[in-house]
Design a protein around this motif. Structure first.
Motif, PDB file in Angstrom:
ATOM      1  N   SER A 190       1.732  -0.871  -0.393  1.00 36.85           N
ATOM      2  CA  SER A 190       1.519   0.434  -0.942  1.00 36.85           C
ATOM      3  C   SER A 190       2.752   1.036  -1.134  1.00 36.85           C
ATOM      4  O   SER A 190       4.002   0.228  -0.596  1.00 36.85           O
ATOM      5  CB  SER A 190       0.672   1.238  -0.026  1.00 36.85           C
ATOM      6  N   GLY A 191       2.853   1.973  -2.110  1.00 37.63           N
ATOM      7  CA  GLY A 191       4.165   2.558  -2.480  1.00 37.63           C
ATOM      8  C   GLY A 191       4.058   3.322  -3.863  1.00 37.63           C
ATOM      9  O   GLY A 191       3.021   3.903  -3.991  1.00 37.63           O
TER      10      GLY A 191
ATOM     11  N   ILE B 258       9.120   6.452 -16.472  1.00 39.51           N
ATOM     12  CA  ILE B 258      10.114   6.996 -17.286  1.00 39.51           C
ATOM     13  C   ILE B 258       9.586   8.587 -17.801  1.00 39.51           C
ATOM     14  O   ILE B 258      10.491   9.239 -18.062  1.00 39.51           O
ATOM     15  CB  ILE B 258      10.220   6.198 -18.814  1.00 39.51           C
ATOM     16  N   ASN B 259       8.341   8.809 -17.418  1.00 39.08           N
ATOM     17  CA  ASN B 259       7.805  10.171 -17.359  1.00 39.08           C
ATOM     18  C   ASN B 259       8.447  11.095 -16.252  1.00 39.08           C
ATOM     19  O   ASN B 259       8.270  12.305 -16.143  1.00 39.08           O
ATOM     20  CB  ASN B 259       6.380  10.339 -17.688  1.00 39.08           C
ATOM     21  N   HIS B 260       9.108  10.281 -15.241  1.00 42.01           N
ATOM     22  CA  HIS B 260       9.546  11.129 -13.956  1.00 42.01           C
ATOM     23  C   HIS B 260       8.210  11.370 -13.236  1.00 42.01           C
ATOM     24  O   HIS B 260       8.206  12.500 -12.397  1.00 42.01           O
ATOM     25  CB  HIS B 260      10.327  12.297 -14.199  1.00 42.01           C
ATOM     26  N   GLU B 261       7.225  10.783 -13.523  1.00 42.07           N
ATOM     27  CA  GLU B 261       6.007  10.753 -12.819  1.00 42.07           C
ATOM     28  C   GLU B 261       5.930   9.803 -11.578  1.00 42.07           C
ATOM     29  O   GLU B 261       6.284   8.659 -11.676  1.00 42.07           O
ATOM     30  CB  GLU B 261       4.800  10.307 -13.513  1.00 42.07           C
ATOM     31  N   MET B 262       5.467  10.198 -10.421  1.00 37.81           N
ATOM     32  CA  MET B 262       5.527   9.388  -9.300  1.00 37.81           C
ATOM     33  C   MET B 262       4.052   8.635  -9.215  1.00 37.81           C
ATOM     34  O   MET B 262       2.996   9.393  -9.115  1.00 37.81           O
ATOM     35  CB  MET B 262       5.622  10.191  -7.816  1.00 37.81           C
ATOM     36  N   GLN B 263       4.038   7.638  -9.312  1.00 34.11           N
ATOM     37  CA  GLN B 263       2.829   6.947  -9.400  1.00 34.11           C
ATOM     38  C   GLN B 263       2.608   5.993  -8.264  1.00 34.11           C
ATOM     39  O   GLN B 263       3.394   4.916  -8.015  1.00 34.11           O
ATOM     40  CB  GLN B 263       2.571   5.904 -10.650  1.00 34.11           C
ATOM     41  N   SER B 264       1.719   6.254  -7.369  1.00 32.73           N
ATOM     42  CA  SER B 264       1.381   5.836  -6.188  1.00 32.73           C
ATOM     43  C   SER B 264       0.237   4.521  -6.200  1.00 32.73           C
ATOM     44  O   SER B 264      -0.519   4.936  -7.030  1.00 32.73           O
ATOM     45  CB  SER B 264       1.233   6.625  -5.056  1.00 32.73           C
ATOM     46  N   PHE B 265       0.463   3.575  -5.404  1.00 32.25           N
ATOM     47  CA  PHE B 265      -0.521   2.606  -5.468  1.00 32.25           C
ATOM     48  C   PHE B 265      -0.963   2.195  -4.095  1.00 32.25           C
ATOM     49  O   PHE B 265       0.086   2.304  -3.196  1.00 32.25           O
ATOM     50  CB  PHE B 265      -0.180   1.463  -6.356  1.00 32.25           C
ATOM     51  N   SER B 266      -1.906   1.644  -3.954  1.00 30.64           N
ATOM     52  CA  SER B 266      -2.312   1.163  -2.481  1.00 30.64           C
ATOM     53  C   SER B 266      -1.991  -0.321  -2.563  1.00 30.64           C
ATOM     54  O   SER B 266      -1.895  -0.972  -3.618  1.00 30.64           O
ATOM     55  CB  SER B 266      -3.571   1.419  -2.152  1.00 30.64           C
ATOM     56  N   ALA B 267      -2.071  -0.959  -1.401  1.00 30.92           N
ATOM     57  CA  ALA B 267      -1.892  -2.567  -1.479  1.00 30.92           C
ATOM     58  C   ALA B 267      -3.434  -2.982  -2.180  1.00 30.92           C
ATOM     59  O   ALA B 267      -4.257  -2.930  -1.499  1.00 30.92           O
ATOM     60  CB  ALA B 267      -1.429  -3.047  -0.008  1.00 30.92           C
ATOM     61  N   ALA B 268      -3.119  -4.108  -2.996  1.00 34.68           N
ATOM     62  CA  ALA B 268      -4.503  -4.590  -3.319  1.00 34.68           C
ATOM     63  C   ALA B 268      -4.788  -5.817  -2.553  1.00 34.68           C
ATOM     64  O   ALA B 268      -5.950  -6.007  -2.429  1.00 34.68           O
ATOM     65  CB  ALA B 268      -4.275  -5.124  -4.824  1.00 34.68           C
ATOM     66  N   VAL B 269      -3.741  -6.573  -2.073  1.00 34.73           N
ATOM     67  CA  VAL B 269      -4.000  -7.402  -1.235  1.00 34.73           C
ATOM     68  C   VAL B 269      -3.092  -7.525  -0.154  1.00 34.73           C
ATOM     69  O   VAL B 269      -2.011  -6.911  -0.200  1.00 34.73           O
ATOM     70  CB  VAL B 269      -4.100  -8.981  -1.888  1.00 34.73           C
ATOM     71  N   GLY B 270      -3.434  -8.282   1.124  1.00 34.00           N
ATOM     72  CA  GLY B 270      -2.453  -8.199   2.158  1.00 34.00           C
ATOM     73  C   GLY B 270      -1.159  -9.184   1.942  1.00 34.00           C
ATOM     74  O   GLY B 270      -1.563 -10.238   0.804  1.00 34.00           O
ATOM     75  N   ALA B 271      -0.177  -9.197   2.683  1.00 37.67           N
ATOM     76  CA  ALA B 271       0.706  -9.993   2.180  1.00 37.67           C
ATOM     77  C   ALA B 271       0.769 -11.494   2.684  1.00 37.67           C
ATOM     78  O   ALA B 271      -0.201 -11.546   3.868  1.00 37.67           O
ATOM     79  CB  ALA B 271       2.012  -9.505   2.901  1.00 37.67           C
ATOM     80  N   PRO B 272       1.094 -12.383   2.025  1.00 41.58           N
ATOM     81  CA  PRO B 272       0.700 -13.766   2.576  1.00 41.58           C
ATOM     82  C   PRO B 272       1.664 -14.318   3.831  1.00 41.58           C
ATOM     83  O   PRO B 272       2.733 -13.830   3.987  1.00 41.58           O
ATOM     84  CB  PRO B 272       0.929 -14.695   1.437  1.00 41.58           C
ATOM     85  N   GLY B 273       0.964 -15.217   4.485  1.00 46.69           N
ATOM     86  CA  GLY B 273       1.695 -15.786   5.772  1.00 46.69           C
ATOM     87  C   GLY B 273       2.166 -14.667   6.564  1.00 46.69           C
ATOM     88  O   GLY B 273       1.338 -13.864   6.870  1.00 46.69           O
TER      89      GLY B 273
ATOM     90  N   SER C 113       4.345 -12.722   5.995  1.00 48.16           N
ATOM     91  CA  SER C 113       5.460 -11.591   5.503  1.00 48.16           C
ATOM     92  C   SER C 113       4.668 -10.008   5.572  1.00 48.16           C
ATOM     93  O   SER C 113       3.482 -10.093   5.818  1.00 48.16           O
ATOM     94  CB  SER C 113       5.455 -11.748   3.810  1.00 48.16           C
ATOM     95  N   LYS C 114       5.512  -9.261   5.279  1.00 47.43           N
ATOM     96  CA  LYS C 114       5.124  -7.802   5.767  1.00 47.43           C
ATOM     97  C   LYS C 114       5.534  -6.954   4.868  1.00 47.43           C
ATOM     98  O   LYS C 114       6.430  -7.053   3.970  1.00 47.43           O
ATOM     99  CB  LYS C 114       5.592  -7.396   7.198  1.00 47.43           C
ATOM    100  N   PRO C 115       5.056  -5.727   4.367  1.00 50.83           N
ATOM    101  CA  PRO C 115       5.473  -4.820   3.484  1.00 50.83           C
ATOM    102  C   PRO C 115       6.853  -4.347   3.871  1.00 50.83           C
ATOM    103  O   PRO C 115       6.928  -4.352   5.098  1.00 50.83           O
ATOM    104  CB  PRO C 115       4.499  -3.588   3.639  1.00 50.83           C
ATOM    105  N   ALA C 116       7.943  -4.452   3.055  1.00 45.11           N
ATOM    106  CA  ALA C 116       9.123  -4.019   3.394  1.00 45.11           C
ATOM    107  C   ALA C 116       9.370  -2.696   4.289  1.00 45.11           C
ATOM    108  O   ALA C 116      10.274  -2.619   5.098  1.00 45.11           O
ATOM    109  CB  ALA C 116      10.123  -4.012   2.205  1.00 45.11           C
ATOM    110  N   TRP C 117       8.421  -1.736   3.795  1.00 48.05           N
ATOM    111  CA  TRP C 117       8.604  -0.527   4.467  1.00 48.05           C
ATOM    112  C   TRP C 117       8.399  -0.444   5.856  1.00 48.05           C
ATOM    113  O   TRP C 117       8.745   0.081   7.003  1.00 48.05           O
ATOM    114  CB  TRP C 117       7.701   0.453   3.937  1.00 48.05           C
ATOM    115  N   LYS C 118       7.504  -1.305   6.319  1.00 52.33           N
ATOM    116  CA  LYS C 118       7.267  -1.859   7.734  1.00 52.33           C
ATOM    117  C   LYS C 118       8.473  -2.357   8.241  1.00 52.33           C
ATOM    118  O   LYS C 118       8.844  -2.086   9.719  1.00 52.33           O
ATOM    119  CB  LYS C 118       5.739  -2.666   7.856  1.00 52.33           C
TER     120      LYS C 118
END
Lengths: 749, 422
Positions: free
Chosen positions: A593-594, A599-614, A616-621
């Motif tokens: 997620s992130g 370019i419009n200076h809009e913050m577009q957030s998204f959730s994780a569509a899938v888990g990280a493989p093996g 691996s972990k989201p870098a924020w964690k």
């Protein structure tokens, strides 16, 4: 406003609107195949025939303009009879091979056939068969299923701006196929898959994979460029199986570039880094997370914290990281007292860096009257922005390009071709004309400038147009006069009342700016770090041979045995393995997620569509746990939304920069502009096999004109910096333009 | 007979400018160049004349010309449809061969009425000789100073170009014709917008048939009433009928509207070998077929043929004697439309092939009892549901053949062979 009656219900309509636009708005279902709201009207499938009172024949809702008092029946016997008639005709030659068709379950023909088709076919003759054809690595064809709606043809000529698909032959022999053998090569070609109502054009990488109903469809954001196209990640059992375009008129309308659509293939590449690894006695060893993180923390303590030399710690990140990841890394570093951090890894000289704001909205680009594009092959480098410009041009806008090479645009442009060291001077000429017109005093740096004819033309085109935009592209990033070029553009914009668009940064660079991922005056920037005696680095998603301008210096510093390097990467990389001491596998795009700042200076957030493989972990964690282990305060996050909340309302910090304009020309005899070819701009793309196999993915050329080639003793069969030479008269003198799918060869840059 | 388009047909070099001018040709155009006519006068004469579009639809020409936004800004075009391709039709070919200047003058008059300073004559691809004749006439007209820009200082301009098609029947459909001139694939456009508003190259355009244009100079020279009086009520003037099939002397005949069919048959020398008349298609292959009995009591004008259950169309009279197998005749026609469908819209692309294949199967002796209902069903589903009239043109003969000669189809299906030919 008009009033019309549809199926006995009074509704309002705008003059000039087509009936189908009104029924769609009112939620009245009218079947259709050829109609598409973003394409021209074809009226050829005849599926949307409705009964208009007073008209002897049924009328197609898609091409019948509303008239006041019009009475329309979409469901009476006459309308239904026509709709069912068309349905029967569409099905007689259709193979009805739904069980083996990838479109099954998301097929407009299937859906409409349920309502309007008959149980039994009255057609007992032989069905039409079209021989299979290969139109490239991205789109699978099965034209026997084609119902000749021509959406793909119209998409090509109207949106992609290149009519690669057409209808050949007549009557029953009408075939929808590419005119040329090389197939479909447009940078927007994948949208043909989305517009095709049947299984004639489907995704080749997705072929025979899954049924649409087996997948989850998750809203997401593409992060390969500054647009942040909205799309759907379609997933199955933890894997992204396909990407489809989403609707957002402010961003990507309903289209996405092939780059955004097919990059997901890289997610399952064998080259993914799947487990934490530590280097013990020069040997890599896969370990548990806690071991790896302890190792990392110990390394930081030994090299930095215990000896209190935090000024020898550096943090570098790629702009492909999410805003949250960048925020956490800068917070982690700054909490330790480290001010050495940067994301501008590709800049040759940061004292000569470009500072230019982007202040035009994407949707407004299509309403401009005049654009000046400087240093960009905008069509391939920024396909969705180019799409907006193309719309503007078709509506009458003038587009002038100032480039070192005459690129192939899909609309009419006025191309001014100049050597890299003439760009600043040409713009100075423009500015001089504007200054003189404005009756302001001519500044000293412009006194020696004599505007050339093209500069006078550009200036008058800006003055004679109402809405103007100046667009600066990535080719000037490392121009010897880069900062002056940007400053000239700022000045020109002021005097000509133009808006500006800075395409010299990409991906989530605006997110990096927002979280202030650059050093303040006490810290070191990337190039300073690489030249200093350092003891430790934390690298976020860095792939050195593609990301660093000063690769040799970077390797020199990072490979030093005294330097402890913690690398967070999604993909394995030989150089990373050579210089790192610990490699932490991080989630890639669509796996975390992130937030992306576009370019419009809009913050577009998204959730994780899938888990990280093996493993691996989201870098924020990873960064959060690392901070916890380092006992740094303020990292008690439970999710990435909490991370974002710290920066969501934060203004992008404004940094002082030198606004001076220096028109001294570079004395380099042959200037080289190195760019990554459009499908090699980040690690995920570089692992997307189908994209790499496409025509654009294969681009790997060093363009030189004949005179310059002669001066360098190069011929068509040679390479230049390892890149095949293409001798072309579309190039300016005394420069080489490289668009390469190889690692940067910085030897001579 | 032969009073308008064919009035010079017996003269030596009847297509030459000398012959045309000797019979009063270009007198109207010269008057226009001298400013002696207003567009309104011309439209009024045309309306009085009762001239209706000779290409097949029969729309009143004066009315059509009055629809053009002549005062609209910008370029406007006038186009002549000489893409004569309907089976049974060959009249425009002879107008181009024998009276090309009448077409030029008619178009010139139209161009003045509608302020369309550029015109195109779209000529069927196979018409090599007519194309050459027309080009020759154009050359003569230009050389004589009858065409060009600011002709003789009149401030009237008209440039006319001949455009040879490439053999597609569909390009006779006026909007497909425009696409073809524009260099695109010949496919009909959906309407609205109509060509009078958005036509050639997106500009207001009027399209008329060759015979319509060729009739205009004489209408103006002799007056609308003169022309109207040549014909009957609601069908003014003369009409070219292309009489083909089982007649002794197949040819084009220019006769007054309202002539009884039996007189026209007489002009064509009667039935070949004295055979018995079986059926007549009065207006070209797309118009419904009539039985002998109905045809022999019919007059050759819009209302007369309409009353008989068919259409005047382009005046293409296909005569069939009792040796004709109607199953075979319909199969041949169905093949034509199947072959010529542009493929753009669904009912025509899919339906014409279906009709042909079922008929072909019947001809192959593999017909099924339900095929007649199927054919009727398919033609009904094409009818009225397509972008242009080709779909209707393919459907109409099927309906009329099955209605008038159903027994022959039933016989063929049951016995696997022709009732007529055995």
């Amino acid at each position: 406003m008009l009033e019309i009656e549809i199926d006995g219900q009074l509704v309002n309509a705008e003059p000039g609107e087509m009936v189908i636009a009104v029924t769609d708005r009112e939620g009245i279902s009218v079947p259709r195949f050829c109609y598409h709201k973003k394409l021209s009207i074809s009226a050829s499938c005849r599926m949307c025939l409705v009964d208009v009172e007073g008209a002897p024949k049924p009328q197609p809702a898609c091409s019948t303009p509303v008239a006041d008092g019009m009475k329309i029946h979409t469901q009476n016997d006459k309308a239904k009879a026509s709709q069912k008639a068309v349905m029967e005709f569409l099905l007689i030659n259709h193979p009805l091979d739904c069980p083996i068709c990838d479109q099954g379950g998301e097929c407009e023909l299937q859906d409409v056939a349920v309502d309007y088709g008959s149980d039994v076919s009255r057609f007992s003759e032989g069905k039409r068969i079209i021989a299979p054809s290969d139109i490239g690595p991205l789109i699978q064809t099965d034209m026997t299923r084609c119902i000749h709606c021509t959406r793909c043809v119209r998409f090509g000529s109207e949106i992609a701006g290149i009519m690669e698909m057409g209808g050949t032959g007549r009557g029953e022999d009408l075939k929808i196929e590419p005119f040329l053998k090389e197939g479909i090569t447009s940078e927007l070609s994948g949208n043909m898959i989305d517009v095709c109502p049947v299984g004639a054009l489907t995704s080749k990488p997705f072929r025979y994979e899954l049924r649409s109903w087996q997948m989850n469809s998750i809203n997401s954001i593409a992060r390969h460029d500054l647009v942040g196209s909205n799309l759907y990640a379609q997933t199955y059992k933890g894997n992204v199986k396909r990407l489809a375009s989403g609707d957002n008129d402010a961003v990507n309308e309903t289209w996405i570039s092939d780059r955004d659509r097919f990059s997901y293939e890289g997610l399952t590449h064998d080259n993914r880094l799947l487990a934490p690894q530590i280097k013990v006695a020069g040997q890599w060893k896969e370990v548990e997370w806690d071991v790896a993180l302890d190792f990392a923390v110990k390394g930081l303590k030994n090299n930095i914290l215990n000896s209190r030399n935090v000024q020898k710690l550096g943090g570098l990140a790629s702009a492909t990281a999410t805003t949250e990841e960048l925020h956490l890394l800068q917070k982690l570093l700054r909490e330790m007292g480290c001010e050495n951090l940067d994301y501008r890894l590709n800049i040759k000289d940061l004292d000569n860096a470009i500072h230019l704001q982007s202040n035009i909205k994407l949707a407004d680009l299509e309403h401009i009257d005049q654009a000046i594009v400087i240093g960009s092959n905008i069509r391939l480098e920024q396909p969705m922005i180019n799409h907006r410009l193309r719309k503007a041009q078709l509506a009458g806008a003038g587009i002038t390009t100032l480039n070192v090479k005459e690129f192939d645009f899909n609309y009419k442009t006025n191309d001014i071709i100049v050597a890299p060291n003439e760009i600043a001077n040409t713009l100075a000429g423009v500015l001089r004309v504007l200054v003189e017109k404005s009756a302001e005093e001519v500044p000293a740096y412009l006194l020696a400038v004599t505007p050339c004819a093209q500069a006078i033309d550009i200036a008058s085109s800006l003055l004679n147009s109402d809405k103007t935009v100046l667009i600066l592209g990535e080719h000037v990033v490392n121009n010897a006069q880069a900062a002056s070029i940007a400053n000239l553009i700022t000045e020109i914009a002021k005097l000509s009342n133009s808006l500006t668009l800075n395409l010299t940064v990409t991906a989530n660079a605006l997110g990096a700016q927002r979280v202030n991922f650059v050093p303040n005056s006490t810290g070191m920037n990337v190039n300073e770090m690489l030249a200093a005696e350092m003891r430790a680095f934390v690298l976020l998603d860095v792939y050195p041979e593609y990301d660093f301008h000063h690769l040799d210096e970077a390797l020199n510093t990072l490979l030093n045995n005294d330097v402890f390097v913690i690398s967070l990467n999604g993909f394995k990389n030989d150089l990373v393995a050579q210089y790192s001491d610990v490699m932490l596998p991080m989630a890639a795009m669509y796996e975390t997620s992130g937030t992306h700042v576009n370019i419009n200076h809009e913050m577009q957030s998204f959730s994780a569509a899938v888990g990280a493989p093996g493993e691996s972990k989201p870098a924020w964690k990873i960064l959060k746990v690392l901070a916890d282990l380092l006992e740094l305060p303020g990292f008690h996050y439970e999710n990435s939304t909490q991370v974002l909340s710290e920066v969501a309302h934060q203004m992008t910090p404004v940094h002082e920069y030198d606004t001076a304009i220096n028109l001294d020309k570079s004395t380099v005899e042959v200037e080289t502009i190195w760019t990554h070819s459009p499908y090699h701009t980040d690690a995920l793309l570089r692992h997307a096999t189908s994209l790499r196999a496409s025509k654009i993915g294969q681009i790997n050329t060093a363009s030189i004109n004949a005179a310059t080639a002669k001066s360098l003793s190069l011929s068509d069969s040679d390479t230049y910096l390892g890149v095949p030479v293409d001798i072309t008269e579309t190039m300016a003198d005394q420069c080489v333009f490289i668009s390469s799918n190889q690692a940067t060869n910085t030897g001579a840059l | 007979m032969n009073e308008v388009c064919f009035k010079n047909i017996d003269k030596d070099q009847c297509w030459s400018l000398t012959t045309y001018e000797a019979s009063g040709g270009y007198s109207v155009w010269r008057k226009i160049l001298k400013g002696e006519y207003t567009p309104e006068q011309i439209i009024n004469e045309l309306k009085t004349s009762g001239l209706r579009g000779r290409g097949g639809a029969g729309f009143p020409t004066g009315l059509k010309w009055s629809f053009m936004p002549r005062n609209a800004e910008g370029q406007k075009y006038i186009v002549c449809n000489s893409d004569e391709g309907e089976p049974g039709t060959c009249k425009d070919r002879d107008i181009l061969r024998f009276n090309p200047h009448a077409v030029i003058e008619g178009m010139a008059i139209g161009s003045f009425v509608m302020d369309a300073t550029v015109g195109y004559n779209y000529i069927r691809g196979e018409f090599i000789e007519p194309f050459d004749r027309f080009e020759g006439a154009l050359k003569e007209a230009y050389e004589t100073g009858l065409l060009g820009k600011n002709i003789n200082g009149s401030e009237v301009s008209f440039d006319l170009y001949a455009h040879l098609g490439a053999g597609a029947y569909i390009c006779g459909e006026e909007t497909a014709l425009l696409e073809s001139i524009e260099g695109k694939k010949g496919q009909p456009r959906f309407k609205p917008p109509f060509p009078a508003n958005v036509g050639l190259f997106g500009k207001p355009t009027t399209i008329n048939n060759t015979e319509s244009f060729a009739s205009v100079p004489d209408i103006m020279a002799h007056g609308g009433q003169w022309f109207a009086d040549l014909g009957v009520e609601n069908s003014g003037g003369t009409k070219l009928f292309s009489v083909s099939g089982h007649v002794a002397n197949p040819a084009n005949f220019e006769v007054s509207m309202g002539m009884p069919f039996k007189d026209l048959l007489e002009l064509a020398g009667g039935m070949r070998h004295g055979a018995k008349l079986k059926a007549v298609i009065p207006g070209g292959s797309s118009t419904p077929v009539l039985t002998a009995e109905v045809a022999m009591n019919m007059t050759m004008d819009y209302d007369g043929i309409d009353k008989a259950g068919s259409m005047l169309g382009a005046g293409s009279v296909i005569v069939m004697d009792d040796s004709t197998c109607m199953v075979e005749a319909l199969t041949r026609l169905a093949h034509f439309y199947y072959d010529e469908s542009c493929g753009q819209c669904t009912p025509c692309r899919e339906g014409t092939g279906w009709l042909y294949r079922v008929l072909k199967r019947i001809m192959d002796g593999k017909g099924k009892a339900e095929d007649i209902d199927l054919l009727m069903g398919v033609q009904e589903k094409i009818m009225g549901n397509t972008i242009c009239a080709l779909g209707d043109a393919a459907a109409m003969p099927v309906e009329s053949f099955l209605r008038n000669f159903r027994d022959e189809f039933e016989y063929y299906i049951e016995h696997g062979k022709s009732m007529v030919k055995g």
